[in-house]
Design a protein around this motif. Structure first.
Motif: not given
Lengths: 347, 347, 347, 347
Positions: C21-28, C284-292, C334-340
């Protein structure tokens, strides 16, 4: 709307500097010019701030300041006042996040901090808590972003003064709980994880400097005590007050709504069900939102006002951006739309 | 000295029951007879309490109570009053850790809790905070161990009344911070780790039931607010008070020393250097020690009294053992000599 | 680009539902139609998710499903397969976040979970980890968002197979550490704060179900153990592998860069200076990023591959949105740009 | 039995020094003579260790060492070897808690640490993990207390070698999780609370020095990786091993029981019900107990061995006292009888 301003951050390796860089990088109206650091010059910003590894920017020496539209100073107290003339030369607008330009007079500053070396700037500086100073911000050249614990306390109490529930003569006790980021990126022994985790530590039992700001803006003296607790971000103020006249919950709802109904960054949380029934730092982590609320203790003629903010955001970098947005005539919420996370651990 | 008493614990799977079992197992004058649990009957005590895996004991059904010298009841509020006659039959001494027998009258109990089903026992019961009730404990048949937040608050404030620094007419604000073990071994959604970690949560903004005990024993009304913070054990009370007459640090040192100089489980911590300068729960984790201290805020005519205890120990099981030691004429520190750990994480 | 899709979330009170819901609410490109909950029907979404108090939405009964473009199912395992026909009627695209449609065959499902009641959908479903399945996602009608621990493990290991550093015959040990949100919004005794805080707890020593996904997508069997540690969000996989041929750091940099250079949500972190030198969930808390990242242990012919994600994002809701963006032909970020955030406490 | 030995602690302000002082103060056979500190000379021990405020002792300058029966050196690596001759003059028995005398030869030491300045002592020193070296300890003049991560790993694996389940040729992966006290009382940026809380951080991905001890005592090489997690105390080792021959749970129970049935400080925890089903640091906080256990993963021919200790106790100060008890012919559990707490937060 689509106007773009260049901005630099002085003191880019600190926690507040990093938060400013994060916000500026995601802001539609800013372009980052420089982030300074003497010790980390030429290292990437991501070296200090792992969340900003995608940011293509290296720290600059503070000796190589370039001209910008807006200069954000995120340096320790006492630094900006020494360099304010230099800042003035390179930037149209200066936004200072230290305490240097928050108080109105050199006398006040000296009482709480130390001698002030640039008192001539104190009069023109505008405090950046928009809920208090929105009218003074447009066009401001020198913005002084407020203290985190001052922000949480002021926001919790302000409606009570606005609505004349308090007159200023009553006893006010503000018992504040803060996270470890307030100690900054350095920190000493008391900030080390083994000593700091799990604490309830009275770290400023009396005499905390943010008292000065609160007293300046609310026009009253209050009893102020700050405890360190186990979170990283957050400032939570519990204000115990004793109104002279009986007050009802309805009065309080009206007062708080009246003060904040048009405020984009204040949310009322007062009772109701579920887990989150009063303001909590967890609920605003990473956001510029303040939660405020209250409860009555009729037997003791007491009213308890609660407020919670992220000290790095509403209490510092977010507040600075919010104030700057207004100063420049931008949409005041620009760059500050993150909604926060649920669940989130220690904020 | 070498006398041995048999003891049983009713409600052995709860956190308080487990703490009692730990203390009794290490106590030179007690031998554990039974620990009861309906749902875990026949399981080992170590099943519920991993620190007690070496204890060769299985939970008994509460229907199979055997006679003992001392019966400790660690059940939820309202259970002991229903079973008190039964307890009376099997034990010479009953030590109840719920709120059932803490208050003096059925009227008080009804005001804060509910109707009382065994009011005839209220008069004979003795409250177990020895710093208040040492003289009444010897020979007591029914001991009511006090509430954790009451204990921390009372211990912080008591010297101010003893030394007439407070008269009882002044405003007193007690802002208390507690750990998650107060919610017990069950807990609901609000106690789940994702929702509970890192919080500063006003969980009893007003009307917390421990107010009743504080008011009964200090003889004054006070403003009482309890926050949940991120620790497991601990109750930390910050009391903001406003003495009518000016008071000096010397006066305070005298007052606190006078009240506690002979107390084995109260330690004064008020200023000085290093990391630990005021009372903190971290410093007393696992011990029966209370730390108390104070600071002055002359500008606001305020005095801040701090106190910190482990809610499971000085606030509950440790207090119960301490009171029982005195009641039975044992060395009052027997079984309570653990000094605590440094460093320790969330208490 | 400016196309808008309607979307609903089944199971809106859970952690994953709230994150969607959070992601959809902020998704363009999305407009939220409904969030369902049987027990909380008609309560505001903010009742369950305090960060979403500004969202003007109340939970709907799951019996009143309306037609939408995209239906996200955030229900416990076993629910979606029972309702898939119903979902199919109301939505063009179904995105399921449970395990129900992740595996290829009913036999596999039965081996790791239970009998499958809608096996005919298994073949058409597309797994939502775009780094694996980007080509299959466009136009997909049924998307199966992958397991969090599978995602972290797969992302850490994949470059080693892509670059033939591993052939599949080698010993692979994946030692995974996860946060408490994996237990969901309910949780039992083991999830209560007093029992869960500060743990290193082997909660799935062997036989964790995400093994099935890893083996399906990497085509190899591996040794998989999951530990609970003290954070709320996060899945961190440390994979110990033993390549048959000697491998250099340069080889590894090449392999990881090759696999991920065009990936918007994978970041390489392997050594260097500062505090954050290898992948960490905190970063990466709160982000869609994976660190490897990786390190070599030449003496033991071992290679250690690290990866870290936010289990609620890249491991669940973020992955689902990422996959859906691709399926619908939207900008995949889209909608996944939060940087942490930096710093942030327990993620 | 009632014999009393004098003891001093070199390096009394550190975490390990404080833990030694706590244990010695509660030990029936020791009397503390001195605790040294250059920077805190003349300050009370309670200044550094708040749990020891009742201890009537001030730090001495290390230049004023007096003769004692037993000298405990809790100094950083490299200090003891420089001062060993001086220590030898003032004490009959030296117990060193650094790495200086753990390895058998100067060559080994140089490989993992640096050049050794007192190699002539290496041969006579006895490693203090009694489960390995009980027979060599009686009468030892120089005791080398082992590394915490070595202790947890060795204790988890030892029964597998004792019972010939492993021969030494198999792949062994030890994935270790440790608390922040391992960084010591100083710590740097990475140990500050904001950066350290909530982490899963690969801090020694490969090449951790405790490998040397493990290889020396188990006689095998192994793959060793250490992660920092959010606790203060604790070392938890998860060892993934691959026996050449199939092994049953019964075999494992036999092997572990055989190795440890007479050991007072090792407890088997392997499955069963409830919350605590495998070894966990939380369950042993503050105690000298090691929990060891195992699980089988037949599909992957893998055996997982778990072990958990308090790094400050069984991993350091407790181990040192245990070893010294045996060396002096005392009851080996003397002073080490604390049972631990439940619940306890971050250990």
């Amino acid at each position: 709307m689509s106007e773009t301003y260049t901005a630099s951050v002085i003191g880019g390796t600190g926690f507040t500097g990093g938060e400013l860089l994060r916000l500026l990088a995601g802001h539609p109206n800013f372009e980052i010019e420089q982030a300074t650091s003497r010790s980390k010059a030429n290292k990437t910003v991501g070296y200090s701030h792992p969340n900003l590894r995608e940011l293509d920017l290296r720290f600059s020496s503070p000796d190589d300041l370039e001209s910008v539209d807006v200069l954000f100073a995120a340096t320790p107290h006492g630094v900006s006042m020494e360099q304010i003339d230099e800042f003035d030369e390179v930037a149209d607008t200066i936004v200072d996040l230290s305490a240097d330009f928050r108080l109105n007079t050199a006398e006040q500053y000296e009482e709480w901090y130390d001698g002030h070396s640039a008192p001539e700037y104190l009069e023109e500086s505008v405090y950046a808590l928009p809920e208090l100073t929105r009218d003074q911000l447009p066009g401001a050249d020198l913005i002084a972003s407020g203290g985190c614990n001052a922000a949480s306390t002021i926001l919790g109490l302000k409606p009570l003064f606005d609505a004349d529930i308090l007159s200023g003569d009553e006893q006010i006790v503000a018992d504040v709980k803060v996270g470890s980021s307030e100690g900054g990126a350095g920190g000493g022994d008391a900030s080390s994880h083994p000593e700091r985790s799990g604490v309830v530590r009275p770290y400023a039992p009396t005499g905390h400097r943010h008292e000065a700001e609160i007293e300046q803006f609310l026009g009253v003296s209050l009893s102020f005590t700050v405890h360190a607790v186990d979170m990283t971000r957050g400032s939570s103020a519990t204000c115990h007050v004793f109104p002279g006249e009986p007050v009802s919950k309805g009065d309080l709802w009206s007062a708080y709504r009246e003060s904040y109904e048009d405020e984009p960054f204040v949310r009322l949380v007062a009772g109701g069900g579920g887990v989150y029934r009063y303001p909590e730092p967890k609920a605003v982590t990473g956001t510029n939102m303040a939660e405020v609320g209250f409860e009555l203790d009729p037997g003791n003629k007491r009213l308890v006002a609660f407020s919670a903010i992220d000290n790095m955001m509403k209490g510092s970098a977010g507040q600075a951006i919010h104030g700057t947005n207004i100063a420049l005539g931008l949409d005041e919420t620009a760059g500050l739309d993150f909604q926060g996370l649920h669940p989130v651990g220690a904020p």
